[in-house]
Structures are given as C-alpha cells and as structure tokens.
Write a protein that holds these residues in place. Structure first.
Motif, mmCIF file in Angstrom:
data_model
loop_
_atom_site.group_PDB
_atom_site.id
_atom_site.type_symbol
_atom_site.label_atom_id
_atom_site.label_comp_id
_atom_site.label_asym_id
_atom_site.label_seq_id
_atom_site.Cartn_x
_atom_site.Cartn_y
_atom_site.Cartn_z
ATOM 1 N N LEU A 62 0.831 -1.200 0.000
ATOM 2 C CA LEU A 62 0.000 0.000 0.000
ATOM 3 C C LEU A 62 0.871 1.258 0.000
ATOM 4 O O LEU A 62 0.554 2.247 -0.679
ATOM 5 N N LEU A 65 1.986 2.010 -3.504
ATOM 6 C CA LEU A 65 0.909 2.585 -4.306
ATOM 7 C C LEU A 65 0.691 4.060 -3.956
ATOM 8 O O LEU A 65 0.462 4.891 -4.839
ATOM 9 N N TRP A 172 -8.012 0.065 -1.774
ATOM 10 C CA TRP A 172 -7.155 -1.117 -1.589
ATOM 11 C C TRP A 172 -7.828 -2.123 -0.662
ATOM 12 O O TRP A 172 -7.834 -3.336 -0.930
ATOM 13 N N TYR A 175 -10.853 -3.765 -2.357
ATOM 14 C CA TYR A 175 -10.442 -4.822 -3.275
ATOM 15 C C TYR A 175 -10.231 -6.134 -2.510
ATOM 16 O O TYR A 175 -10.652 -7.203 -2.964
ATOM 17 N N GLU A 238 -10.086 -2.225 -9.460
ATOM 18 C CA GLU A 238 -8.795 -1.981 -10.104
ATOM 19 C C GLU A 238 -8.826 -0.673 -10.897
ATOM 20 O O GLU A 238 -7.844 0.089 -10.899
ATOM 21 N N ILE A 241 -8.443 2.172 -8.394
ATOM 22 C CA ILE A 241 -7.063 2.264 -7.913
ATOM 23 C C ILE A 241 -6.172 2.854 -8.991
ATOM 24 O O ILE A 241 -5.303 3.694 -8.724
ATOM 25 N N GLN A 253 0.725 -5.652 -6.074
ATOM 26 C CA GLN A 253 0.573 -4.791 -4.899
ATOM 27 C C GLN A 253 -0.821 -4.911 -4.280
ATOM 28 O O GLN A 253 -1.071 -4.334 -3.219
ATOM 29 N N LEU A 254 -1.721 -5.656 -4.916
ATOM 30 C CA LEU A 254 -3.093 -5.790 -4.409
ATOM 31 C C LEU A 254 -3.185 -6.938 -3.413
ATOM 32 O O LEU A 254 -2.495 -7.955 -3.552
ATOM 33 N N VAL A 261 -5.210 -7.298 4.668
ATOM 34 C CA VAL A 261 -5.443 -5.858 4.779
ATOM 35 C C VAL A 261 -5.424 -5.398 6.231
ATOM 36 O O VAL A 261 -4.755 -4.417 6.591
#
Length: 465
Positions: A62, A65, A172, A175, A238, A241, A253-254, A261
């Motif tokens: 995260l 990103l 994020w 997702y 997506e 993001i 990175q997801l 998370v």
C-alpha cells in the motif's frame, strides 16, 4: 541628488498605516475532549502523536501505491498548480507596494540643410513610475489578503493530498474484501453444483421430488450470478485504484483478501484533546480564508480616502555626446498627484459593508469547519469503540450458521428434514459469511476514516517539487 533622493524616499516612510481590524480567532466551538462512554472506549487523555501515512498504513504494498499516486495523481497536480498560481499572485501584490523603477535612453541626429554640419541629441533617464503612496494600507492589505489566500490554497492542496491517501487505502481494502466475497460465491457455487448432482440422483432414484432439483438449480444460478457480479466489482476496484494512482500499477501490490489488509492498517487511540482538529487542513484553510477576508476590510476602508501617487525622474540630457556627463547636463524632477471621489452614492461605504459581511461568513465557515471535523472524528470513534464486539459477533454468527448448514444437510440426506430446510440453512450461511466480510471491512474503513478526520498526516504540508 540628496534632495531628490529624500523627496522620492520620504513617502515610503509615510506608508504603513493600516485600517484593517485585528483578526481574533474564536475559541473552538466544540467540547474540550471527545465524548466518553461505552461506545467510545476512552483510553487516555494523552496527546495523539503526529503520524505519517507510513505509520498508519504499514503494509509495504500500500505504501508503494501511495508513493506512486503522490507523483502521478491528476487531482493533486491540479492542486499544486493552483497553489503555484496563488503564490505568484501573492508576489504580484507584494511588488505593488514598492516603487517601479524604469530607465530610458534616446539618441538623434539632425543635418543642417546639407551644410555638412549637424547636431546630435542624446538622453538617459531613470525614475519612478506609477508609485502610489500607501498612506492608508490599501496595498499592504491587498498583499496580506493574497498572502493568506495563498496559504489557504496550500492548505487546500494538503486536503487533496490527505483525501487521496485515504481514498487509495479505502480502495485497496475494498479490493481485498471483494476478493473474499468472490471466494464465498465460488464456494457457494461449488456446493450448489454438488447439491444439484445429488438431488438429480435422488430424483432419478425416485427418492426426491422434482421441486427439490428445481430449488437446487435455483441456488446454483444465484451463486453463479454472484460470481459474475464480484468479478465486475473487482475490475471496477482496479479501475478506481488505477485512477487514484494516476498510472498503471503492479497488480502484485493488491491484497488477496481482508486477512492481508487488516494487520496493515493500524488502530489509532481515542483519548486526545479536540483542539488537535485545529491542524486539520480544511480547518487551516478556513482560518486563512478568514484572515484574508479580514484584510479585505482594510482594503475597502482605504478606498474611502484619497489616492496619492508620486513620479520621480533623474537623468542626463545633452545635445552632444562629449558633454553628456558634464555637471550641467544633469537634471531631475519630482511630482505627485492626488485624487478623491467626492460623491459615489455610498458605493465605497457599501463596499466596506460587503467585506464585513464576507468576513462574518468566513468566521462562520471557520467555526463550522471545526464543528464538522469534531463530528466526523466523534462518529469514527463511536464506531471504533464497538467494532471488536461486532467482529466477534459476526464470526460467531458465521460459525453457528456453518454448523446449522452441516447438520441440516446431514438430516436431509438421512431423510429426516426436507430439502427446503437444507436450502434455508445454505442461504443463511451465505448471508452470514458476507456479513462477516462487511463487518471486517467496516473495521478497516473506520481506521481509515479516523486517519482522514484527524488530518493526522505529518507530511501533508509537502508541496509539489
């Protein structure tokens, strides 16, 4: 030379009288501490530390990103461009307080009717042009107003930056939740296919009615539709993001689910003085808007008085190049003018009233920003205070629903319960699992909302490179 310099410089000593009222910020119109009680779980009254997003959002994926978004996001670029324009305008206003110096030179030659003789003319002039004596602080207040407007614009850019970080963290996390929901839909579809197979075999064997097979096929179709919907949501996640990042990003990175998370978004403490809201970017912006509106009153008041301008000129003039710098060639002059409106039907006084009303509106906006910030933080703390119990209850509900579904399915296969009871148990399990994911996402979203509401990013003041 000394007299000329004195005449030109003297008005600078007269400037500086300001008609602007003193800016007095009101006491924050909120309680001195957050609400206390079971819903808030007040921990202590120690000051909340200043945190950067890297301290709150600890997952390295995260963070990468966010770093990419801070470089590429277009909304942030717009905010930085607006900030650059506001800073330039403040410099323009500041420059208006000082004399404008200019220089000019000229040369000419004339022939005396073909006699072979002629004369040349050369001149060099330097002086002050269009310099207004700021006796009543109009120019100074204009510069102060634009300076505060620039500071307000800087705070607005910090608000955009803070919102970008929070929105990206939310996307994020969403997702990850949608990945979990897709897994639930796929598990449900797999169980439904097995149920359809077994029910069809029981129908062929004359044990089950045709309605059981139809109901099992209905459950399968619903699960397959849910799979398609979740795939659509993941694609939309997506896309969001990608928009926030402002460029293509590495899908590695997801997160694979909420289990990845939740540990990467830390919980913030509740016990902190509400005055911490005074460092929220939107509150800072409202404060500088108030200061700018206050300076505008000084501008409007200064317009009630005469405008005095000064022009000064120092130079050399000669008819021949050789004597251009002789002592007798030097000349200087100084002049001034003043203008005042005798009657304007009260327009300028009405202008003062306009700025006062705008200042009152800015004051109300400032207090409103503080009150709104307090409410947002208090709401987030109220949710955070009960989240552990809600997560525990959701997990217990899922566990009970799974046990019920297993037992009901066994009773149906043993001929004790009807197929309808088994279907109801499967629906309850599906709903319980989805509800648990929603509760876990709310836990993470509340932590993100609290980070946003407190305006706690210590790097939020970083401006464009």
């Amino acid at each position: 030379m000394n007299r000329a310099s004195l005449l030109i410089a003297a008005p600078l000593l007269l400037a500086g009288c300001s008609l602007t009222p003193k800016t007095v910020l009101p006491a924050p119109p909120v309680p001195q501490s957050w609400p206390a009680g079971d819903a808030y779980l007040l921990q202590n009254e120690a000051a909340l530390p200043v945190l950067s997003y890297k301290t709150v959002f600890t997952d390295a994926r995260l963070q990468r990103l966010v770093e990419q978004a801070l470089v590429n996001n277009r909304d942030l670029r717009v905010a930085y461009a607006n900030l650059a324009a506001a800073r330039a305008q403040a410099r323009v206003s500041r420059a208006g307080q000082f004399p404008e110096l200019g220089v000019s030179a000229g040369a000419g030659y004339s022939d005396n009717g073909g006699t072979g003789s002629g004369s040349g003319d050369f001149s060099l002039r330097g002086g002050i042009t269009a310099f207004e004596l700021d006796l009543f602080g109009r120019l100074a207040n204009a510069a102060e107003s634009d300076r505060n407007s620039a500071l307000a614009t800087e705070a607005a850019s910090r608000t955009v930056r803070l919102a970008l970080i929070a929105d990206l963290a939310s996307a994020w996390a969403t997702y990850g939740a949608d990945r979990d929901l897709l897994k639930i839909a796929e598990d449900t579809a797999a169980n439904a296919r097995e149920s359809v197979r077994l029910t069809r075999a029981r129908l062929d064997g004359g044990v089950a009615p045709r309605t059981d097979l139809s109901q099992a096929e209905q459950i399968l179709a619903t699960a397959e539709d849910s799979i398609a919907q979740q795939k659509t949501r993941l694609a939309q996640d997506e896309n969001l993001i990608r928009l926030l990042v402002g460029a293509e990003f590495d899908r590695a990175q997801l997160p694979a689910g909420l289990a990845e998370v939740t540990p990467g978004i830390v919980q913030l403490p509740a016990g902190v003085s509400s005055e911490i809201l005074l460092r929220r970017p939107d509150v800072i912006e409202a404060e500088y808007r108030l200061r700018a509106a206050n300076a505008d009153i000084g501008i409007a008041r200064a317009r009630l008085f005469p405008t005095i301008s000064l022009t000064g000129l120092l130079g050399f003039a000669s008819d021949a190049l050789g004597s251009l710098f002789d002592s007798g060639s030097f000349n200087w002059s100084v002049g001034g003018d003043a203008s005042a409106t005798i009657f304007d039907f009260g327009g300028r006084r009405a202008g003062v009233d306009v700025t006062k009303a705008q200042r009152d509106a800015a004051l109300a906006s400032y207090e409103g920003a503080i009150q709104t910030a307090f409410r947002e933080v208090a709401d987030a703390l109220a949710v955070q205070g009960t989240m552990s119990e809600r997560v525990r209850a959701a997990a217990a509900n899922t566990e009970a629903a799974a046990d019920t579904a297993m037992l009901t399915d066994a009773r149906y296969k043993g001929g004790v319960d009807s197929f309808l009871s088994s279907l109801d148990a499967q629906r309850s399990l599906y709903a319980a699992r989805r509800s648990e994911i929603g509760t876990q996402l709310l836990l993470v979203s509340t932590r993100i909302a609290l980070f946003r509401a407190l305006g706690g990013d210590s790097n939020a003041g970083v401006t464009a490179p």
